[in-house]
Scaffold this motif. Structure first.
Motif, PDB file in Angstrom:
ATOM      1  N   PHE A  99      45.764 -73.342  54.609  1.00 40.28           N
ATOM      2  CA  PHE A  99      46.144 -73.131  52.967  1.00 40.28           C
ATOM      3  C   PHE A  99      47.548 -72.386  53.138  1.00 40.28           C
ATOM      4  O   PHE A  99      48.045 -72.517  51.915  1.00 40.28           O
ATOM      5  N   TYR A 100      48.203 -72.396  54.141  1.00 40.15           N
ATOM      6  CA  TYR A 100      49.441 -71.676  54.093  1.00 40.15           C
ATOM      7  C   TYR A 100      50.538 -72.754  54.868  1.00 40.15           C
ATOM      8  O   TYR A 100      51.299 -72.379  55.621  1.00 40.15           O
ATOM      9  N   GLY A 101      50.329 -74.040  54.484  1.00 41.81           N
ATOM     10  CA  GLY A 101      51.147 -75.033  55.239  1.00 41.81           C
ATOM     11  C   GLY A 101      51.829 -75.697  54.027  1.00 41.81           C
ATOM     12  O   GLY A 101      51.801 -75.456  52.952  1.00 41.81           O
ATOM     13  N   THR A 102      52.456 -76.868  54.476  1.00 45.89           N
ATOM     14  CA  THR A 102      53.383 -77.772  53.495  1.00 45.89           C
ATOM     15  C   THR A 102      52.680 -79.076  53.842  1.00 45.89           C
ATOM     16  O   THR A 102      52.844 -79.499  54.755  1.00 45.89           O
ATOM     17  N   ASP A 104      51.347 -77.809  49.934  1.00 44.72           N
ATOM     18  CA  ASP A 104      50.308 -76.910  49.462  1.00 44.72           C
ATOM     19  C   ASP A 104      48.892 -77.447  49.221  1.00 44.72           C
ATOM     20  O   ASP A 104      48.547 -78.304  48.456  1.00 44.72           O
ATOM     21  N   LEU A 105      48.063 -77.027  50.506  1.00 52.62           N
ATOM     22  CA  LEU A 105      46.699 -77.713  50.376  1.00 52.62           C
ATOM     23  C   LEU A 105      45.829 -77.360  48.966  1.00 52.62           C
ATOM     24  O   LEU A 105      45.213 -78.222  48.690  1.00 52.62           O
ATOM     25  N   ASP A 106      45.889 -76.283  48.649  1.00 53.17           N
ATOM     26  CA  ASP A 106      45.037 -75.749  47.592  1.00 53.17           C
ATOM     27  C   ASP A 106      45.517 -76.407  46.311  1.00 53.17           C
ATOM     28  O   ASP A 106      44.651 -76.920  45.494  1.00 53.17           O
ATOM     29  N   ALA A 107      46.769 -76.464  45.952  1.00 57.31           N
ATOM     30  CA  ALA A 107      47.346 -77.326  44.724  1.00 57.31           C
ATOM     31  C   ALA A 107      46.883 -78.825  44.961  1.00 57.31           C
ATOM     32  O   ALA A 107      46.530 -79.290  43.902  1.00 57.31           O
ATOM     33  N   TRP A 108      46.999 -79.242  46.116  1.00 54.06           N
ATOM     34  CA  TRP A 108      46.587 -80.854  46.383  1.00 54.06           C
ATOM     35  C   TRP A 108      45.142 -80.962  45.797  1.00 54.06           C
ATOM     36  O   TRP A 108      44.731 -81.994  45.225  1.00 54.06           O
ATOM     37  N   LEU A 109      44.370 -80.073  46.597  1.00 51.10           N
ATOM     38  CA  LEU A 109      42.759 -80.187  46.213  1.00 51.10           C
ATOM     39  C   LEU A 109      42.582 -79.985  44.621  1.00 51.10           C
ATOM     40  O   LEU A 109      41.508 -80.749  44.180  1.00 51.10           O
ATOM     41  N   LYS A 110      43.113 -78.775  44.031  1.00 43.64           N
ATOM     42  CA  LYS A 110      42.869 -78.560  42.813  1.00 43.64           C
ATOM     43  C   LYS A 110      43.343 -79.789  41.948  1.00 43.64           C
ATOM     44  O   LYS A 110      42.652 -80.178  40.890  1.00 43.64           O
ATOM     45  N   GLU A 111      44.661 -80.345  42.257  1.00 48.43           N
ATOM     46  CA  GLU A 111      45.198 -81.520  41.450  1.00 48.43           C
ATOM     47  C   GLU A 111      44.100 -82.718  41.489  1.00 48.43           C
ATOM     48  O   GLU A 111      43.831 -83.386  40.614  1.00 48.43           O
ATOM     49  N   ASN A 137      37.253 -67.784  50.082  1.00 50.15           N
ATOM     50  CA  ASN A 137      37.833 -66.930  49.150  1.00 50.15           C
ATOM     51  C   ASN A 137      38.567 -67.457  48.052  1.00 50.15           C
ATOM     52  O   ASN A 137      38.636 -66.949  46.900  1.00 50.15           O
ATOM     53  N   LEU A 138      39.123 -68.796  48.322  1.00 57.09           N
ATOM     54  CA  LEU A 138      39.568 -69.417  47.116  1.00 57.09           C
ATOM     55  C   LEU A 138      38.438 -70.175  46.207  1.00 57.09           C
ATOM     56  O   LEU A 138      38.866 -70.883  45.139  1.00 57.09           O
ATOM     57  N   GLY A 139      37.221 -69.923  46.348  1.00 55.43           N
ATOM     58  CA  GLY A 139      36.310 -70.664  45.578  1.00 55.43           C
ATOM     59  C   GLY A 139      35.884 -71.883  46.147  1.00 55.43           C
ATOM     60  O   GLY A 139      35.122 -72.646  45.352  1.00 55.43           O
ATOM     61  N   TYR A 140      36.248 -72.456  47.116  1.00 51.00           N
ATOM     62  CA  TYR A 140      35.835 -73.987  47.590  1.00 51.00           C
ATOM     63  C   TYR A 140      34.458 -73.663  48.275  1.00 51.00           C
ATOM     64  O   TYR A 140      33.954 -72.758  48.723  1.00 51.00           O
ATOM     65  N   ASP A 141      33.535 -74.729  48.195  1.00 46.66           N
ATOM     66  CA  ASP A 141      32.394 -74.906  48.795  1.00 46.66           C
ATOM     67  C   ASP A 141      32.735 -75.325  50.402  1.00 46.66           C
ATOM     68  O   ASP A 141      33.072 -76.571  50.290  1.00 46.66           O
TER      69      ASP A 141
END
Length: 194
Positions: A99-102, A104-111, A137-141
């Motif tokens: 999740f601290y890579g390039t 942004d994994l979190d943004a890609w998953l949410k999109e 922690n970010l709420g993913y299953d």
């Protein structure tokens, strides 16, 4: 077990540098690579998204640093990239969490509207565990395919030393017992994803 139709498989740091046993020491789970390959295959066959993560180490000693052959994904992973019908992403990172890579994994998953991730890769107690904890922690299953991960023996403080099996089991207990992730076996995931 239910695997969502859009669950993302996150393949963490399956790189050639981890084959350098003189650098890393003894490892556990010799069947991990076969299990990782089977997960990628079922994800690609069912059109689910796959995220490939690569650790670009900043340590000059590390076989995972950019410019070294060890930084490359293992052949069986590299050969599978781009073969599936689903979305695909390559994340490069310099720390433990994907999740601290390039990018942004979190943004890609949410999109993409993805709320479930299945983790596989190397090392169980470091990058896989850190990514799982952060995902929780970010709420993913979060689901961890335990036998599709492996790690290495490790020395710690006070002269303590733990085997790869002990470290892997401790990670599984912490992740599962504390509710960060469901820790399961590859067969369970494959059967549910078919």
């Amino acid at each position: 077990m239910e695997i969502a139709e859009n669950a993302a498989l996150v393949v963490v740091d399956v790189q050639k540098g981890f084959e350098e046993s003189r650098f890393w020491g003894p490892r556990n789970n010799p069947g991990a690579d076969e299990n990782i390959a089977s997960l990628i295959d079922v994800w690609q066959r069912t059109g689910r998204p796959v995220v490939f993560v690569r650790h670009d180490s900043v340590s000059e000693r590390s076989p995972l640093r950019p410019g070294q052959q060890g930084n490359d994904l293992k052949d069986y992973v590299r050969e599978r990239r781009g073969k599936g019908a689903g979305r695909e992403l390559l994340v490069a990172k310099t720390v433990n969490s994907a999740f601290y890579g390039t990018p942004d994994l979190d943004a890609w998953l949410k999109e993409a509207g993805i709320s479930q991730i299945v983790l596989t890769g190397i090392q169980t107690n470091l990058c896989v565990e850190t990514t799982a904890r952060m995902g929780g922690n970010l709420g993913y299953d979060v689901v961890v395919a335990y036998d599709a991960t492996h790690t290495f023996d490790l020395a710690g403080p006070f002269g303590w030393r733990r085997t790869a099996d002990e470290l892997g089991q401790a990670s599984a207990v912490s992740l599962h017992g504390d509710g960060f992730a469901r820790v399961v076996l590859t067969k369970e995931v494959v059967d549910a994803a078919r």
